[in-house]
Design a protein around this motif. Sequence first.
Motif, PDB file in Angstrom:
ATOM      1  N   HIS A  78      27.199  29.635   8.045  1.00 39.34           N
ATOM      2  CA  HIS A  78      27.891  29.248   6.785  1.00 39.34           C
ATOM      3  C   HIS A  78      29.127  28.192   7.273  1.00 39.34           C
ATOM      4  O   HIS A  78      29.526  28.391   8.244  1.00 39.34           O
ATOM      5  N   GLY A  79      29.504  27.570   6.206  1.00 39.98           N
ATOM      6  CA  GLY A  79      30.796  26.773   6.368  1.00 39.98           C
ATOM      7  C   GLY A  79      30.700  25.871   7.567  1.00 39.98           C
ATOM      8  O   GLY A  79      29.741  25.530   7.986  1.00 39.98           O
ATOM      9  N   VAL A  80      32.002  25.593   8.331  1.00 41.40           N
ATOM     10  CA  VAL A  80      31.868  24.598   9.469  1.00 41.40           C
ATOM     11  C   VAL A  80      31.115  24.861  10.760  1.00 41.40           C
ATOM     12  O   VAL A  80      30.751  24.178  11.291  1.00 41.40           O
ATOM     13  N   TRP A  81      30.653  26.313  10.645  1.00 44.35           N
ATOM     14  CA  TRP A  81      29.605  26.609  11.776  1.00 44.35           C
ATOM     15  C   TRP A  81      28.614  25.845  11.866  1.00 44.35           C
ATOM     16  O   TRP A  81      27.722  26.002  12.718  1.00 44.35           O
ATOM     17  N   ARG A  82      28.146  25.096  10.675  1.00 45.51           N
ATOM     18  CA  ARG A  82      26.756  24.617  10.382  1.00 45.51           C
ATOM     19  C   ARG A  82      26.964  23.190  11.267  1.00 45.51           C
ATOM     20  O   ARG A  82      25.824  22.612  11.284  1.00 45.51           O
ATOM     21  N   PHE A  83      28.126  22.959  11.579  1.00 47.86           N
ATOM     22  CA  PHE A  83      28.254  21.765  12.607  1.00 47.86           C
ATOM     23  C   PHE A  83      28.559  21.975  14.059  1.00 47.86           C
ATOM     24  O   PHE A  83      28.902  21.055  14.756  1.00 47.86           O
ATOM     25  N   GLN A  84      28.114  23.110  14.370  1.00 48.60           N
ATOM     26  CA  GLN A  84      28.267  23.499  15.793  1.00 48.60           C
ATOM     27  C   GLN A  84      27.310  22.874  16.612  1.00 48.60           C
ATOM     28  O   GLN A  84      27.657  22.761  18.006  1.00 48.60           O
ATOM     29  N   GLY A  85      26.441  22.508  16.366  1.00 43.08           N
ATOM     30  CA  GLY A  85      25.182  21.812  17.202  1.00 43.08           C
ATOM     31  C   GLY A  85      25.566  20.338  17.461  1.00 43.08           C
ATOM     32  O   GLY A  85      26.085  19.598  16.739  1.00 43.08           O
ATOM     33  N   LEU A  86      24.898  20.091  18.858  1.00 39.72           N
ATOM     34  CA  LEU A  86      24.863  18.630  19.037  1.00 39.72           C
ATOM     35  C   LEU A  86      24.444  17.715  17.891  1.00 39.72           C
ATOM     36  O   LEU A  86      24.536  16.487  17.844  1.00 39.72           O
ATOM     37  N   THR A  87      23.165  18.330  17.437  1.00 40.72           N
ATOM     38  CA  THR A  87      22.517  17.489  16.306  1.00 40.72           C
ATOM     39  C   THR A  87      23.475  17.095  15.259  1.00 40.72           C
ATOM     40  O   THR A  87      23.428  15.864  14.722  1.00 40.72           O
ATOM     41  N   SER A  88      24.233  18.177  14.728  1.00 35.53           N
ATOM     42  CA  SER A  88      25.214  17.586  13.685  1.00 35.53           C
ATOM     43  C   SER A  88      26.341  16.649  14.161  1.00 35.53           C
ATOM     44  O   SER A  88      26.822  15.862  13.273  1.00 35.53           O
ATOM     45  N   TRP A  89      26.924  16.849  15.287  1.00 35.25           N
ATOM     46  CA  TRP A  89      27.717  15.904  15.920  1.00 35.25           C
ATOM     47  C   TRP A  89      27.262  14.525  15.976  1.00 35.25           C
ATOM     48  O   TRP A  89      27.618  13.432  15.378  1.00 35.25           O
ATOM     49  N   GLY A  90      25.771  14.474  16.489  1.00 37.30           N
ATOM     50  CA  GLY A  90      25.161  13.198  16.374  1.00 37.30           C
ATOM     51  C   GLY A  90      25.071  12.649  15.006  1.00 37.30           C
ATOM     52  O   GLY A  90      25.054  11.293  14.807  1.00 37.30           O
ATOM     53  N   TRP A  91      24.718  13.400  14.151  1.00 34.14           N
ATOM     54  CA  TRP A  91      24.512  13.181  12.556  1.00 34.14           C
ATOM     55  C   TRP A  91      25.690  12.442  12.134  1.00 34.14           C
ATOM     56  O   TRP A  91      25.856  11.488  11.241  1.00 34.14           O
ATOM     57  N   VAL A  92      26.971  13.120  12.304  1.00 36.49           N
ATOM     58  CA  VAL A  92      28.158  12.473  11.708  1.00 36.49           C
ATOM     59  C   VAL A  92      28.454  11.243  12.375  1.00 36.49           C
ATOM     60  O   VAL A  92      28.977  10.301  11.727  1.00 36.49           O
ATOM     61  N   LEU A  93      28.373  11.269  13.491  1.00 31.26           N
ATOM     62  CA  LEU A  93      28.320   9.932  14.317  1.00 31.26           C
ATOM     63  C   LEU A  93      27.631   8.687  13.934  1.00 31.26           C
ATOM     64  O   LEU A  93      28.312   7.774  13.671  1.00 31.26           O
ATOM     65  N   LEU A  94      26.375   9.008  13.507  1.00 27.26           N
ATOM     66  CA  LEU A  94      25.419   8.231  12.866  1.00 27.26           C
ATOM     67  C   LEU A  94      26.149   7.634  11.733  1.00 27.26           C
ATOM     68  O   LEU A  94      26.179   6.387  11.135  1.00 27.26           O
ATOM     69  N   GLY A  95      26.662   8.601  10.808  1.00 19.09           N
ATOM     70  CA  GLY A  95      27.087   8.297   9.436  1.00 19.09           C
ATOM     71  C   GLY A  95      28.370   7.524   9.682  1.00 19.09           C
ATOM     72  O   GLY A  95      28.560   6.613   8.629  1.00 19.09           O
ATOM     73  N   CYS A  96      29.093   7.949  10.724  1.00 23.75           N
ATOM     74  CA  CYS A  96      30.117   6.725  10.747  1.00 23.75           C
ATOM     75  C   CYS A  96      29.909   5.175  11.073  1.00 23.75           C
ATOM     76  O   CYS A  96      30.648   4.514  10.584  1.00 23.75           O
ATOM     77  N   TYR A  97      28.517   5.346  11.852  1.00 29.02           N
ATOM     78  CA  TYR A  97      28.200   3.852  12.114  1.00 29.02           C
ATOM     79  C   TYR A  97      27.977   3.232  10.510  1.00 29.02           C
ATOM     80  O   TYR A  97      28.151   1.970  10.515  1.00 29.02           O
ATOM     81  N   PHE A  98      26.986   4.039   9.950  1.00 22.80           N
ATOM     82  CA  PHE A  98      26.403   3.315   8.635  1.00 22.80           C
ATOM     83  C   PHE A  98      27.691   3.085   7.772  1.00 22.80           C
ATOM     84  O   PHE A  98      27.523   2.019   6.879  1.00 22.80           O
ATOM     85  N   LEU A  99      28.759   3.923   7.639  1.00 22.24           N
ATOM     86  CA  LEU A  99      29.873   3.581   6.914  1.00 22.24           C
ATOM     87  C   LEU A  99      30.703   2.152   7.175  1.00 22.24           C
ATOM     88  O   LEU A  99      30.810   1.536   6.238  1.00 22.24           O
ATOM     89  N   VAL A 100      30.672   2.126   8.530  1.00 23.35           N
ATOM     90  CA  VAL A 100      31.722   1.002   9.196  1.00 23.35           C
ATOM     91  C   VAL A 100      30.634  -0.102   8.975  1.00 23.35           C
ATOM     92  O   VAL A 100      31.125  -1.450   8.251  1.00 23.35           O
ATOM     93  N   ALA A 101      29.291  -0.016   9.009  1.00 24.17           N
ATOM     94  CA  ALA A 101      28.471  -1.193   8.967  1.00 24.17           C
ATOM     95  C   ALA A 101      28.250  -1.787   7.635  1.00 24.17           C
ATOM     96  O   ALA A 101      28.124  -2.940   7.324  1.00 24.17           O
ATOM     97  N   ALA A 102      28.262  -0.864   6.627  1.00 24.91           N
ATOM     98  CA  ALA A 102      28.122  -1.226   5.160  1.00 24.91           C
ATOM     99  C   ALA A 102      29.265  -1.807   4.582  1.00 24.91           C
ATOM    100  O   ALA A 102      29.208  -2.534   3.996  1.00 24.91           O
ATOM    101  N   THR A 103      30.467  -1.359   5.232  1.00 21.86           N
ATOM    102  CA  THR A 103      31.509  -2.144   4.660  1.00 21.86           C
ATOM    103  C   THR A 103      31.690  -3.630   5.287  1.00 21.86           C
ATOM    104  O   THR A 103      31.994  -4.495   4.653  1.00 21.86           O
ATOM    105  N   LEU A 104      31.148  -3.719   6.840  1.00 24.14           N
ATOM    106  CA  LEU A 104      31.309  -4.919   7.278  1.00 24.14           C
ATOM    107  C   LEU A 104      30.303  -6.039   6.531  1.00 24.14           C
ATOM    108  O   LEU A 104      30.272  -7.074   6.285  1.00 24.14           O
ATOM    109  N   SER A 105      29.325  -5.462   6.082  1.00 27.39           N
ATOM    110  CA  SER A 105      28.139  -6.086   5.528  1.00 27.39           C
ATOM    111  C   SER A 105      28.771  -6.534   4.166  1.00 27.39           C
ATOM    112  O   SER A 105      28.290  -7.710   3.571  1.00 27.39           O
ATOM    113  N   LEU A 106      29.462  -5.817   3.302  1.00 23.96           N
ATOM    114  CA  LEU A 106      29.785  -5.935   2.292  1.00 23.96           C
ATOM    115  C   LEU A 106      30.807  -6.995   2.116  1.00 23.96           C
ATOM    116  O   LEU A 106      30.642  -8.010   1.173  1.00 23.96           O
ATOM    117  N   ARG A 107      31.827  -7.077   3.186  1.00 19.55           N
ATOM    118  CA  ARG A 107      32.677  -8.130   3.525  1.00 19.55           C
ATOM    119  C   ARG A 107      31.888  -9.455   3.628  1.00 19.55           C
ATOM    120  O   ARG A 107      32.393 -10.397   3.138  1.00 19.55           O
TER     121      ARG A 107
END
Length: 373
Positions: free
Chosen positions: A163-192
């Motif tokens: 439950h809760g934040v413990w669902r982010f305990q794995g390297l999979t979730s860390w990598g998932w968030v990292l990938l999301g950060c890339y797409f967020l920044v890349a989408a912002t730059l593409s929009l610019r």
Amino acid sequence: WPGLETPESTVSPAGRAESLQPPAATLTARVPRMCKPARGPFAYGEPWWLDDPIEMSADRFRGRRRQLCFLLGVAASCAGVVAYTSHAGVLVWSITPATFGQSSFVLLPALVVYRIACAAFIFGLCASKLVSDYVLQRGAGAAGARLNHFETLDRTEVAFLDHGVWRFQGLTSWGWVLLGCYFLVAATLSLRVAAAPEAAQHEEPDGAACVASLLLGVSSAYAILITLTVTFVLIPSKHRKGLSTEGFFTPFALSQHNANLAMVVGELLCGAVPIDPWHLPFALGFGIVYLCGWHQTVRYNRTRTLMYHFLNWQHPRSLLICSLLMLTLAAFFAFAALVGQLRLRPGGAPMVLCAALAVMRWRRPPPLAGKGE
């Protein structure tokens, strides 16, 4: 063995008792694989081991300091490489926003929509995991929380309420968030770039663009590592041991173990953002931060279990395994950089797509003989 009747026997003419049962090897083959039921379920942080005589009598921390010192030594080497290459002018931060508006296969509006959709999917899934114990999850547990099964150092299972934040305990979730950060920044730059395609500032090196390029290289390497490790190491190993693999086949897990690679491949084939080989130390450093700052220390101290059994510091070849893991990650980083080059070659894109589909796993392994999952 429970369920096996007492062997029948007969007396030979010589007076010796002879068994009518098949040989021992045949009996072993007929006995269904059996495993100890998981202990628990427990809440994360609950000191269940204090009531477990096996855990209390074993020296579970023997060898951990040696492994951590080795990993920290690798981290120091990575920091040294970054410092040297930066001083020598080899590591140059020169990516421009215009790079995020380029594509060899799709128009810029389609690229923008793709990046926004990927970012929305990733962080939407994170929000669902964080705030709800019911969304996309089925299972047992208090208040509807599903159970997660992890292993002690001797590879026996312990169940925890997930439950809760413990669902982010794995390297999979860390990598998932990292990938999301890339797409967020890349989408912002593409929009610019899409909003002002002729702006001169898009041709100048930009800090956000350089960070996004770094995020792409690191998250791509971990997407490949995570998908291959889950498909060819974790699921087969647990299945052979008779341990539960249900946690790998929830909608959340399937997305993080397969969709991550699909999104990375889509970005590498459609976009034009380069992966700098000199960013490799950052990829290694990210993994070491996860291991030394969380999985092998804080998380183990609070659960007395490992998510990844091959990281057991009491394994006789623990340091060799860590070395091979770092080399494997370096190889996947290089492969991610290679994908960006293959997209321009004849037949390169279909070959990459076929390889990605081949390593994804969507179906559960068949049940063991005499035992269902």
